[in-house]
Design a protein around this motif. Structure first.
Motif, short mmCIF file in Angstrom:
data_model
loop_
_atom_site.label_atom_id
_atom_site.label_comp_id
_atom_site.label_asym_id
_atom_site.label_seq_id
_atom_site.Cartn_x
_atom_site.Cartn_y
_atom_site.Cartn_z
N CYS A 125 0.69 -18.97 57.70
CA CYS A 125 -0.56 -18.23 57.87
C CYS A 125 -1.65 -19.17 58.39
O CYS A 125 -1.50 -20.39 58.35
CB CYS A 125 -0.98 -17.58 56.55
N HIS A 128 -2.91 -22.01 56.05
CA HIS A 128 -1.86 -22.73 55.35
C HIS A 128 -2.22 -24.21 55.15
O HIS A 128 -2.19 -24.72 54.02
CB HIS A 128 -0.54 -22.61 56.11
N VAL A 165 -1.27 -14.75 63.97
CA VAL A 165 -1.73 -15.72 62.97
C VAL A 165 -3.23 -15.93 63.10
O VAL A 165 -3.96 -15.99 62.10
CB VAL A 165 -0.96 -17.05 63.10
N SER A 169 -3.14 -12.22 59.98
CA SER A 169 -2.25 -11.25 59.35
C SER A 169 -0.79 -11.55 59.69
O SER A 169 -0.34 -11.30 60.81
CB SER A 169 -2.60 -9.83 59.81
N LEU A 170 -0.04 -12.08 58.71
CA LEU A 170 1.40 -12.24 58.88
C LEU A 170 2.10 -10.89 58.83
O LEU A 170 3.17 -10.71 59.40
CB LEU A 170 1.96 -13.16 57.80
#
Length: 530
Positions: A125, A128, A165, A169-170
């Motif tokens: 994401c 991350h 990404v 929104s994954l």
């Protein structure tokens, strides 16, 4: 917000990092550069997706480099069009191969203060890197772990991944409702985010984990000799170093493809077992073979050489012949004074020391040191005691049992005039060193706890040396039944019967073999009467 020294932070009890308060995502200014290390062997398309996701991170571009380590791919991997500005590809060369070797190769080239290991088939994401790195700005002895789910790889382009990404929104890229959750996430949830975990290193299995660069190098990097389970073995050494493991569920990631273990679970477990058995002594379930010697012992027994030679040899023998055979003995003395130059053999001023070294020079379970090392890592525990009080047969097991039941960092036994004996948990000792503690015992008390006991608790009286139970008095004996009245017996014979044996008249004649039969029959008669 680079984080003060460890001494400025509140003490963390075991792995309960609750005293740390990380900043909210997007509400702070990062300062520490991050090096993302990606070991890769083939899989160009998946690597393209991984790099596309990294190109959309919230962590500042000028603070992030990405090092892809090509571990012998055919054809060689290439840098795709969509990639972070600080990305490059290096090769492992001919010096080795495997995931561990590739990670070490990248870490050796890393310029960032934070080392982030990431697999080449992960789509992370946008927050991350930021989510994991924010903890390292608070303290330098943390290891942060990202979250991951497994999905069947969908048909995606690098451009589509980059856009998804960056939009945050994954879910727009993957059907996460059908994703396979990681077993590590279940453990993290069950142990309150690892705060209550006894062995948090178990879940630090990659493929997304980060730490300060000096921590990575201090434990020696990943072991290239471990071809499967290398992440667990590495995490165990991190734990022995004293780190705190922090999972951050905001650092979401999707693993492209299902776990390899699903193809052949039994074989996957078998291939890992011998590597971990030799290198992770806390895995007692893997060390059930009696009489074995393991690469990393369970306990180091430290003995300072003083007193007569016989006493030292007795102390070493007691340590090696105890109920816990998984030990190594370190003899501390000025061994470096023993040179190989010409000297008088019988009148050598270091005669006793030299003779003692020769006694144990060829025993692989005994080693020599001029001083006690700062840490016994990766050995799990260290016992230190006087030579004048050899270990009891089960002393180590008793001390370890007390330590494990109470999650202690140190157990101290008062030996009266002989001083003290201590058992230290390597993890707790490592934490004290990372905190820069001047008073190691006080530091261990704050982070893990210290328990004190007396000699009798860990050196109980030997049952074999205890006196035999006294024979019951005539008043407490069960009287003979009328059907089998006992014959009159001399006092010696009566006492013998009471102790479960039979005496015979010296004048009695016996045939060959009769003596054994009479003795057995006598014991049976006595048992029936009593």
């Amino acid at each position: 917000m680079t984080g003060g020294t460890a001494a400025d932070l509140p003490p963390i009890r075991h792995n309960d990092y609750s005293p740390l308060d990380p900043p909210a995502l997007g509400a702070w200014d990062p300062e520490l550069p991050v090096s993302v290390i990606i070991p890769a062997h083939g899989g160009q398309h998946r690597l393209d997706l991984t790099l596309a996701a990294l190109a959309a991170q919230t962590y500042p571009d000028h603070l992030m480099e990405v090092i892809v380590v090509d571990d012998g791919s055919e054809p060689p991997l290439r840098l795709p069009e969509i990639a972070p500005s600080g990305a490059r590809i290096v090769t492992t060369g001919s010096s080795g191969w495997g995931i561990a070797h590739a990670v070490n190769t990248g870490a050796a080239l890393a310029e960032g203060r934070i080392v982030q290991r990431l697999d080449a088939d992960m789509v992370v994401c946008r927050e991350h890197i930021e989510a994991l790195a924010r903890w390292h700005h608070l303290a330098g002895y943390l290891v942060t772990i990202g979250a991951k789910k497994f999905v069947e790889e969908p048909a995606l382009t690098a451009g589509r991944v980059h856009e998804g990404v960056r939009a945050g929104s994954l879910e727009s890229l993957f059907d996460l409702s059908g994703a396979l959750p990681s077993s590590t996430e279940q453990t993290i949830s069950r142990t309150n985010g690892l705060r209550a975990s006894r062995n948090p290193y178990h879940v630090c299995t990659g493929p997304t984990v980060s730490m300060r660069r000096e921590i990575f190098r201090a434990v020696g990097g990943v072991d290239p000799g471990v071809l499967r389970g290398e992440d667990t073995e590495f995490a165990y050494r991190l734990a022995a170093h004293g780190v705190v493991f922090v999972p951050d569920m905001a650092a979401q990631a999707v693993h492209l493809g299902l776990p390899a273990q699903r193809r052949d679970p039994q074989r996957a477990v078998r291939v890992v077992a011998p590597y971990l058995a030799h290198r992770v002594p806390l895995r007692r379930d893997l060390r059930k073979d009696r009489g074995r010697h393991w690469l990393v012992p369970y306990v180091e027994v430290v003995l300072r050489v003083d007193g007569p030679e016989e006493g030292v040899r007795a102390a070493v023998g007691a340590a090696l012949d105890g109920s816990l055979g998984d030990v190594i003995v370190t003899l501390v003395a000025p061994w470096s004074k023993l040179s190989g130059e010409r000297r008088p053999v019988l009148d050598d001023p270091l005669f006793d020391l030299r003779l003692l070294r020769e006694h144990f020079a060829h025993d692989e379970r005994v080693r020599f040191a001029d001083e006690v090392s700062a840490t016994p890592a990766p050995i799990a525990f260290r016992y230190t005691g006087p030579v004048s009080v050899p270990l009891g047969r089960d002393t180590l097991e008793r001390m370890i049992r007390v330590m494990q039941e109470n999650r202690l960092g140190m157990v101290v036994a008062d030996l009266g005039g002989d001083g003290e004996a201590t058992l230290e948990r390597t993890e707790a000792l490592g934490r004290a060193r990372l905190l820069g503690a001047d008073d190691v015992t006080a530091s261990i008390e704050a982070t893990h706890g210290v328990r004190r006991g007396d000699r009798s608790e860990f050196w109980p009286a030997d049952p074999k040396a205890a006196p035999l139970p006294a024979a019951p008095s005539p008043a407490t004996r069960v009287p003979a039944t009328p059907e089998t009245p006992p014959p009159a017996a001399a006092p010696a014979q009566a006492q013998a019967r009471a102790q479960g044996r039979e005496t015979a008249s010296p004048s009695a004649k016996r045939t060959p073999g009769q003596e054994g039969r009479d003795s057995l029959l006598g014991r049976l008669r006595t048992a029936l009467r009593n």
